[in-house]
Design a protein around this motif. Structure first.
Motif, mmCIF file in Angstrom:
data_model
loop_
_atom_site.group_PDB
_atom_site.id
_atom_site.type_symbol
_atom_site.label_atom_id
_atom_site.label_comp_id
_atom_site.label_asym_id
_atom_site.label_seq_id
_atom_site.Cartn_x
_atom_site.Cartn_y
_atom_site.Cartn_z
ATOM 1 N N PRO A 16 0.840 -1.205 0.000
ATOM 2 C CA PRO A 16 0.000 0.000 0.000
ATOM 3 C C PRO A 16 0.867 1.243 0.000
ATOM 4 C CG PRO A 16 0.071 -0.984 2.183
ATOM 5 C CD PRO A 16 0.781 -1.937 1.278
ATOM 6 N N SER A 17 0.379 2.287 -0.629
ATOM 7 C CA SER A 17 1.130 3.540 -0.643
ATOM 8 C C SER A 17 1.112 4.162 0.754
ATOM 9 C CB SER A 17 0.516 4.513 -1.646
ATOM 10 O OG SER A 17 -0.789 4.883 -1.231
ATOM 11 N N SER A 18 2.020 5.068 1.009
ATOM 12 C CA SER A 18 2.073 5.712 2.323
ATOM 13 C C SER A 18 0.802 6.518 2.587
ATOM 14 C CB SER A 18 3.304 6.615 2.423
ATOM 15 O OG SER A 18 3.277 7.602 1.405
ATOM 16 N N SER A 19 0.258 7.151 1.536
ATOM 17 C CA SER A 19 -0.980 7.926 1.717
ATOM 18 C C SER A 19 -2.158 7.017 2.035
ATOM 19 C CB SER A 19 -1.274 8.754 0.465
ATOM 20 O OG SER A 19 -1.478 7.923 -0.660
ATOM 21 N N HIS A 20 -2.219 5.858 1.364
ATOM 22 C CA HIS A 20 -3.292 4.901 1.638
ATOM 23 C C HIS A 20 -3.172 4.361 3.057
ATOM 24 C CE1 HIS A 20 -5.675 1.087 0.241
ATOM 25 N NE2 HIS A 20 -6.382 1.882 1.029
ATOM 26 N N LYS A 22 -1.840 5.869 5.648
ATOM 27 C CA LYS A 22 -2.265 6.911 6.590
ATOM 28 C C LYS A 22 -3.785 6.996 6.668
ATOM 29 C CE LYS A 22 1.867 9.799 6.086
ATOM 30 N NZ LYS A 22 2.395 11.071 5.533
ATOM 31 N N LYS A 23 -4.440 6.890 5.513
ATOM 32 C CA LYS A 23 -5.908 6.958 5.476
ATOM 33 C C LYS A 23 -6.528 5.777 6.215
ATOM 34 C CE LYS A 23 -6.295 9.481 1.093
ATOM 35 N NZ LYS A 23 -6.696 9.389 -0.331
ATOM 36 N N MET A 24 -5.952 4.595 6.028
ATOM 37 C CA MET A 24 -6.475 3.395 6.701
ATOM 38 C C MET A 24 -6.329 3.512 8.212
ATOM 39 S SD MET A 24 -7.765 0.733 4.913
ATOM 40 C CE MET A 24 -7.137 -0.883 5.339
ATOM 41 N N LEU A 25 -5.164 3.967 8.655
ATOM 42 C CA LEU A 25 -4.929 4.093 10.100
ATOM 43 C C LEU A 25 -5.818 5.179 10.708
ATOM 44 C CD1 LEU A 25 -1.044 3.694 10.217
ATOM 45 C CD2 LEU A 25 -2.770 2.033 10.939
ATOM 46 N N LYS A 26 -5.994 6.272 9.971
ATOM 47 C CA LYS A 26 -6.875 7.332 10.464
ATOM 48 C C LYS A 26 -8.315 6.837 10.555
ATOM 49 C CE LYS A 26 -8.366 12.115 9.756
ATOM 50 N NZ LYS A 26 -9.771 11.795 10.090
ATOM 51 N N TRP A 63 0.067 -5.657 5.795
ATOM 52 C CA TRP A 63 -1.032 -5.900 4.863
ATOM 53 C C TRP A 63 -0.638 -5.580 3.427
ATOM 54 C CZ3 TRP A 63 -3.982 -1.462 2.886
ATOM 55 C CH2 TRP A 63 -3.523 -0.236 3.364
ATOM 56 N N LEU A 64 -1.350 -6.230 2.515
ATOM 57 C CA LEU A 64 -1.149 -6.009 1.090
ATOM 58 C C LEU A 64 -2.184 -5.024 0.570
ATOM 59 C CD1 LEU A 64 -0.532 -9.700 0.000
ATOM 60 C CD2 LEU A 64 1.186 -7.910 0.219
ATOM 61 N N ARG A 65 -1.841 -4.359 -0.499
ATOM 62 C CA ARG A 65 -2.696 -3.318 -1.062
ATOM 63 C C ARG A 65 -4.120 -3.819 -1.331
ATOM 64 N NH1 ARG A 65 -0.403 -1.121 -6.498
ATOM 65 N NH2 ARG A 65 1.367 -0.695 -5.100
ATOM 66 N N SER A 66 -4.245 -5.064 -1.760
ATOM 67 C CA SER A 66 -5.556 -5.582 -2.171
ATOM 68 C C SER A 66 -6.313 -6.308 -1.068
ATOM 69 C CB SER A 66 -5.369 -6.541 -3.348
ATOM 70 O OG SER A 66 -4.557 -7.642 -2.957
ATOM 71 N N SER A 67 -5.724 -6.416 0.115
ATOM 72 C CA SER A 67 -6.357 -7.296 1.111
ATOM 73 C C SER A 67 -6.306 -6.774 2.541
ATOM 74 C CB SER A 67 -5.693 -8.683 1.070
ATOM 75 O OG SER A 67 -4.310 -8.583 1.337
ATOM 76 N N ASN A 120 -12.082 4.612 -0.213
ATOM 77 C CA ASN A 120 -11.134 4.928 -1.284
ATOM 78 C C ASN A 120 -11.531 4.298 -2.616
ATOM 79 O OD1 ASN A 120 -9.293 6.708 -0.227
ATOM 80 N ND2 ASN A 120 -7.518 5.407 -0.621
ATOM 81 N N GLY A 121 -12.845 4.185 -2.833
ATOM 82 C CA GLY A 121 -13.339 3.633 -4.089
ATOM 83 C C GLY A 121 -13.334 2.128 -4.170
ATOM 84 N N LYS A 122 -12.942 1.462 -3.071
ATOM 85 C CA LYS A 122 -12.888 -0.003 -3.069
ATOM 86 C C LYS A 122 -13.635 -0.554 -1.860
ATOM 87 C CE LYS A 122 -8.458 -0.304 -5.488
ATOM 88 N NZ LYS A 122 -7.055 -0.829 -5.439
#
Length: 463
Positions: A16-20, A22-26, A63-67, A120-122
């Motif tokens: 996952p990107s750093s921005s993603h 941060k969004k997940m943790l927030k 974690w992985l970007r897709s899961s 995030n659209g998913k």
């Protein structure tokens, strides 16, 4: 490509990107805050909550970007009761309702709340689980260890290890052996994390696994070695450092362990990005003439509940087919994980000889010989004594065709041994297909079509 360049490519594609991040943790922290607000707005004595924590791979940074799922644990005071545990589900229900998130009550060892939302659209899955705040060696529910697992990894990991775990997870996902669920019977995320903690790098893990012998053990403290004796029948023993009497390898099937050994050896011998992509099957359609499929529908259940029932039913059905002298070469369970499932078999032949040989006792066993002849007299075409002195009987088969055998058996007092949870729907909806009609039936069902590769296909990763 070198192994290091392959690893970097995997990280580029699946981290996952750093921005993603941060969004997940927030989002996770905001949700925990809302849960606390719910508790504060209720009678605080009603919910004896000691803490609310984020768990799983998002909390551990593996974690992985897709899961990535959001796993939140509501920890109850150690002296709380099972009723308190069940009642505390209201915290999740009230909170999700206030946020206008739909949710379902799910069941594992005990109930928990599951919600699927758009983030995030998913699609993002949220699991809100209650547990007891106890020492991991004194667990009162199956979920009690999870927060301890998170703390153990966070206290012992560094950022490099987290990326090594991501690479290992994607490697296992691509071979369809990632996940300790009943459906997969593979290696859990926590198992992957412990492998990296033990051997430091992805390459080292593969080197160790490629030389692995069934029954070998892994543990993190020499004083824990005595507990390996508790799990001598397990294909692989991984003692949980948080609760060393517990074997994380108990969920792993022997078949999946051997797959892990093979793909590890293959990658080390010939490193390739193909080891991190989805399995491709090359179907051998010349084998399709001997395919057998039992397709049926059922009520929707949690995946663990469904697959527990499917595996039990499949194993009993396989034994019944073998008992009636049909030889199973390969077989698999297929399901859309909702309301459709199927058992698929590749047989030596769909029809067997009209007559079967039935062996009796030696002729000098007087009482047994007379009893054998009396019992089988009506059904036998002929009796004789062979060159070894054993009485033989040739008897006509009632069902020399597999389709006739199963059509007669489905509604016959559950002789197939179908699990109670799906038996009624199995009897009412089963459809038996054989030969090329199995392939035709699967064309519009992607989940079923994919499973044919497990029966008449060869995995691209095997060669």
């Amino acid at each position: 490509m070198t192994i290091n360049s392959i690893k970097q490519l995997v990280l580029d594609n699946h981290s996952p990107s750093s921005s993603h991040t941060k969004k997940m943790l927030k989002f996770s922290n905001d949700l925990i805050y809302e849960l606390w607000r719910t508790i504060d707005s209720e009678d605080t004595t009603r919910f004896p909550v000691s803490d609310i924590v984020l768990g799983g791979s998002v909390a551990k940074g593996t974690w992985l970007r897709s899961s990535g799922d959001i796993d939140i644990f509501i920890k109850l005071e150690s002296d709380s009761t099972r009723k308190d545990l069940d009642d505390s589900l209201e915290i999740g229900k009230i909170t999700l309702n206030s946020l206008k998130y739909s949710w379902k009550l799910r069941y594992s060892e005990h109930p928990y709340i599951e919600s699927d939302i758009k983030f995030n659209g998913k699609s993002l899955k949220i699991n809100i689980v209650s547990c007891f705040d106890v020492d991991p060696r004194d667990c009162k529910s199956a979920a009690d260890r999870s927060p301890h697992h998170t703390n153990y990894i966070l206290n012992n990991f560094n950022s490099k290890m987290k990326n090594e775990v991501r690479i290992l997870k994607q490697f296992l996902i691509s071979s369809k052996i990632y996940g300790a669920e009943i459906k997969t019977q593979g290696f859990s995320g926590y198992f992957c994390e412990l492998l990296i903690l033990k051997y430091k790098t992805f390459q080292n893990v593969l080197k160790q696994i490629s030389d692995f012998t069934v029954g070998d053990s892994i543990y993190f403290d020499d004083s824990h070695s005595k507990f390996t004796k508790l799990h001598e029948n397990s294909p692989i023993i991984m003692l949980d450092p948080v609760d060393p009497k517990r074997n994380l390898g108990s969920a792993v099937s022997l078949q999946n362990l051997h797959k892990f050994i093979h793909v590890s050896s293959k990658f080390l011998d010939n490193p390739s990005t193909n080891s991190f992509t989805k399995i491709k099957f090359k179907l051998n359609n010349s084998l399709s003439d001997n395919l057998l499929m039992i397709y049926f529908t059922h009520d929707e259940k949690t995946i663990d509940t469904l697959w527990g029932q499917l595996r039990r039913s499949f194993n009993h059905t396989s034994k019944y087919i073998n008992k009636n002298d049909f030889n199973i070469i390969r077989s698999t369970i297929s399901s859309n994980d909702k309301n459709e499932s199927a058992f698929i078999f590749l047989l030596d032949d769909l029809s067997i000889p009209d007559n079967r040989l039935h062996s009796g006792p030696l002729s000098n066993m007087k009482k047994e010989s007379i009893a054998f002849i009396k019992k089988n007299k009506k059904e036998s075409l002929t009796f004789w004594i062979d060159s070894n002195g054993q009485i033989k009987s040739l008897q006509p088969r009632k069902y020399p065709k597999i389709k006739d055998l199963l059509n007669n058996s489905i509604n016959s007092k559950n002789v197939l041994g179908i699990a109670p949870g799906i038996n009624t729907s199995f009897q009412n909806t089963s459809k038996i297909s054989t030969g090329k009609s199995v392939i035709s039936f699967s064309k519009n069902k992607s989940w079923l079509k994919e499973s044919l590769g497990d029966v008449i296909g060869t995995e691209s990763k095997l060669y």
